[in-house]
Scaffold this active site. Structure first.
Site, short mmCIF file in Angstrom:
data_model
loop_
_atom_site.label_atom_id
_atom_site.label_comp_id
_atom_site.label_asym_id
_atom_site.label_seq_id
_atom_site.Cartn_x
_atom_site.Cartn_y
_atom_site.Cartn_z
N LYS A 264 1.03 -1.41 0.30
CA LYS A 264 0.06 0.15 0.24
C LYS A 264 0.99 1.28 -0.18
O LYS A 264 2.32 1.52 0.60
CB LYS A 264 -0.59 0.13 1.08
CG LYS A 264 -2.50 -1.29 0.93
CD LYS A 264 -3.16 -1.51 2.11
CE LYS A 264 -3.30 -2.33 2.39
NZ LYS A 264 -5.59 -1.83 3.39
N TYR B 245 -12.38 -1.72 -3.73
CA TYR B 245 -13.16 -1.78 -2.13
C TYR B 245 -14.40 -2.04 -1.79
O TYR B 245 -15.07 -1.43 -1.04
CB TYR B 245 -12.03 -0.97 -1.25
CG TYR B 245 -11.14 -1.33 -0.58
CD1 TYR B 245 -10.68 -2.28 -0.14
CD2 TYR B 245 -9.75 -0.34 -1.20
CE1 TYR B 245 -10.05 -2.69 0.92
CE2 TYR B 245 -8.15 -0.92 -0.61
CZ TYR B 245 -8.11 -1.96 0.53
OH TYR B 245 -7.16 -2.30 0.39
N PHE C 294 -15.41 4.34 7.10
CA PHE C 294 -14.21 4.22 6.84
C PHE C 294 -13.88 4.23 5.06
O PHE C 294 -12.90 4.70 4.31
CB PHE C 294 -13.12 3.60 7.50
CG PHE C 294 -13.50 2.02 7.08
CD1 PHE C 294 -12.77 1.10 6.17
CD2 PHE C 294 -13.93 1.12 7.99
CE1 PHE C 294 -13.28 -0.18 5.75
CE2 PHE C 294 -13.97 -0.36 8.22
CZ PHE C 294 -13.48 -0.91 6.22
N ARG D 45 -2.42 -14.17 4.87
CA ARG D 45 -2.87 -13.65 5.65
C ARG D 45 -2.12 -14.12 7.27
O ARG D 45 -2.74 -12.86 7.72
CB ARG D 45 -4.74 -13.89 6.00
CG ARG D 45 -5.52 -13.99 4.91
CD ARG D 45 -5.51 -12.25 4.64
NE ARG D 45 -6.46 -11.74 5.98
CZ ARG D 45 -6.81 -10.76 5.63
NH1 ARG D 45 -7.15 -9.83 4.10
NH2 ARG D 45 -7.62 -10.57 7.13
N THR E 156 -5.83 -6.96 10.93
CA THR E 156 -6.02 -5.01 10.36
C THR E 156 -5.38 -4.04 10.82
O THR E 156 -4.91 -3.24 10.92
CB THR E 156 -7.37 -5.01 10.29
OG1 THR E 156 -7.82 -6.67 9.24
CG2 THR E 156 -7.72 -4.25 9.17
N ARG F 130 1.57 -6.41 9.41
CA ARG F 130 1.54 -4.74 9.89
C ARG F 130 2.51 -4.37 11.31
O ARG F 130 2.40 -3.79 11.59
CB ARG F 130 -0.18 -5.29 10.02
CG ARG F 130 -0.25 -5.34 8.48
CD ARG F 130 -1.94 -5.87 8.38
NE ARG F 130 -2.33 -5.44 7.25
CZ ARG F 130 -3.29 -5.89 7.05
NH1 ARG F 130 -4.19 -6.96 7.94
NH2 ARG F 130 -4.07 -5.34 5.79
N ASN G 65 -2.03 0.18 6.74
CA ASN G 65 -1.33 -0.58 7.26
C ASN G 65 -0.40 -1.79 6.26
O ASN G 65 -0.65 -2.80 6.00
CB ASN G 65 -2.43 -1.46 7.80
CG ASN G 65 -3.76 -2.55 6.99
OD1 ASN G 65 -3.57 -2.00 5.78
ND2 ASN G 65 -4.56 -2.90 7.12
N HIS H 286 -2.85 -4.91 1.00
CA HIS H 286 -3.70 -5.77 2.30
C HIS H 286 -2.83 -7.61 0.91
O HIS H 286 -2.57 -7.74 0.00
CB HIS H 286 -4.36 -5.72 0.26
CG HIS H 286 -5.12 -6.29 -0.66
ND1 HIS H 286 -6.66 -6.05 0.55
CD2 HIS H 286 -5.46 -7.23 -1.43
CE1 HIS H 286 -7.58 -7.14 -0.46
NE2 HIS H 286 -6.72 -7.88 -1.56
N GLU I 245 -9.60 -10.99 -7.69
CA GLU I 245 -8.72 -9.87 -7.71
C GLU I 245 -7.64 -9.70 -8.20
O GLU I 245 -6.96 -8.70 -9.19
CB GLU I 245 -8.17 -9.48 -6.34
CG GLU I 245 -9.36 -9.66 -4.70
CD GLU I 245 -9.10 -9.39 -3.82
OE1 GLU I 245 -9.71 -9.30 -2.76
OE2 GLU I 245 -7.93 -10.07 -3.11
P1 IDP Z 1 -7.72 -6.60 5.73
O1 IDP Z 1 -7.08 -5.95 4.70
O2 IDP Z 1 -7.25 -7.11 7.04
O3 IDP Z 1 -8.65 -7.72 4.82
P2 IDP Z 1 -11.03 -5.61 5.80
O4 IDP Z 1 -11.56 -4.78 6.84
O5 IDP Z 1 -10.93 -6.10 4.19
O6 IDP Z 1 -8.96 -5.34 6.72
O7 IDP Z 1 -10.28 -3.87 5.67
C1 IDP Z 1 -9.69 -3.58 4.46
C2 IDP Z 1 -9.18 -2.20 4.34
O8 IDP Z 1 -9.52 -1.13 5.41
C3 IDP Z 1 -8.12 -2.76 5.92
O9 IDP Z 1 -6.91 -2.86 6.06
C4 IDP Z 1 -8.02 -1.03 6.20
O10 IDP Z 1 -6.41 -0.89 5.46
C5 IDP Z 1 -9.23 -0.06 6.49
N1 IDP Z 1 -9.77 -0.53 7.36
C6 IDP Z 1 -10.05 -1.67 8.06
N2 IDP Z 1 -11.22 -1.30 8.89
C7 IDP Z 1 -10.56 0.32 9.04
C8 IDP Z 1 -11.15 0.57 10.07
O11 IDP Z 1 -11.79 0.57 11.18
N3 IDP Z 1 -10.40 2.40 10.43
C9 IDP Z 1 -10.12 3.22 8.96
N4 IDP Z 1 -9.48 1.64 7.82
C10 IDP Z 1 -10.16 0.74 7.95
MG MG Z 2 -10.01 -7.99 3.84
#
Ligand code: IDP
Ligand code: MG
Length: 140
Positions: free
Chosen positions: A11, A51, A59, A87, A93, A104, A114, A117, A128
């Site tokens: 990212k 997304y 968010f 993962r 996350t 992370r 973070n 992805h 994807e």
């Molecule tokens: P993941 O990347 O661990 O699969 P997801 O729930 O799919 O997590 O969320 C996608 C992306 O959205 C996260 O990697 C992060 O960049 C962002 N994100 C997720 N939850 C939050 C939040 O509560 N606040 C701000 N950004 C968030």
């Molecule tokens: Mg995800």
């Protein structure tokens, strides 16, 4: 366990800090092969589509802004159990909850910025990968 492919993004927070090589080393040291990779600057339309599963989350707009704030590296990773393995290497996350040694935990700036992805299922990995790569760009 079968050889599987997963989709990965390094990212903008990580490309900005020149961390591509260090993140790739973690993949390679843990049995994931980078079988496709390109550095791109996503358009807003691409980020919104990618997304869209999160479009009703509070968010979402900030996340799209973040993902188009700089270049990213999109990748296909291949290896045994690649989806779950990636993962595991990524960590939770929210970096505050990520296990020691995960990408992370090592590198993320925040729950949003973070660093990586990774696909969450083989089905989503296929979708994807096809969104960003033509078949002829993936060389195992
Ligand atoms: P993941 O990347 O661990 O699969 P997801 O729930 O799919 O997590 O969320 C996608 C992306 O959205 C996260 O990697 C992060 O960049 C962002 N994100 C997720 N939850 C939050 C939040 O509560 N606040 C701000 N950004 C968030
Ligand atoms: Mg995800």
């Amino acid at each position: 366990m079968a050889i599987e492919r997963t989709f990965s993004i390094i990212k903008p927070d990580a490309t900005r800090r020149n961390l591509t090589g260090r993140i790739n080393a973690i993949f390679e040291e843990n049995g994931l092969r980078i079988v496709a990779q390109k550095r791109i600057w996503m358009s807003r339309a691409q980020a919104k589509e990618f997304y869209k599963v999160h479009k009703d989350r509070p968010f979402y707009n900030d996340l799209v802004d973040f993902m188009v704030s700089g270049p990213v590296v999109v990748q296909v990773l291949e290896g045994e159990n690649a989806v779950a393995k990636n993962r595991e290497l990524m960590g939770a996350t929210n970096p505050a909850n990520a296990a020691p040694g995960t990408i992370r935990k090592l590198f993320a700036e925040s729950i949003e910025a973070n660093s990586v992805h990774g696909s969450d299922s083989p089905e989503n990995a296929a979708i994807e990968i096809a969104y960003f790569f033509a078949g002829c760009e993936i060389v195992g």
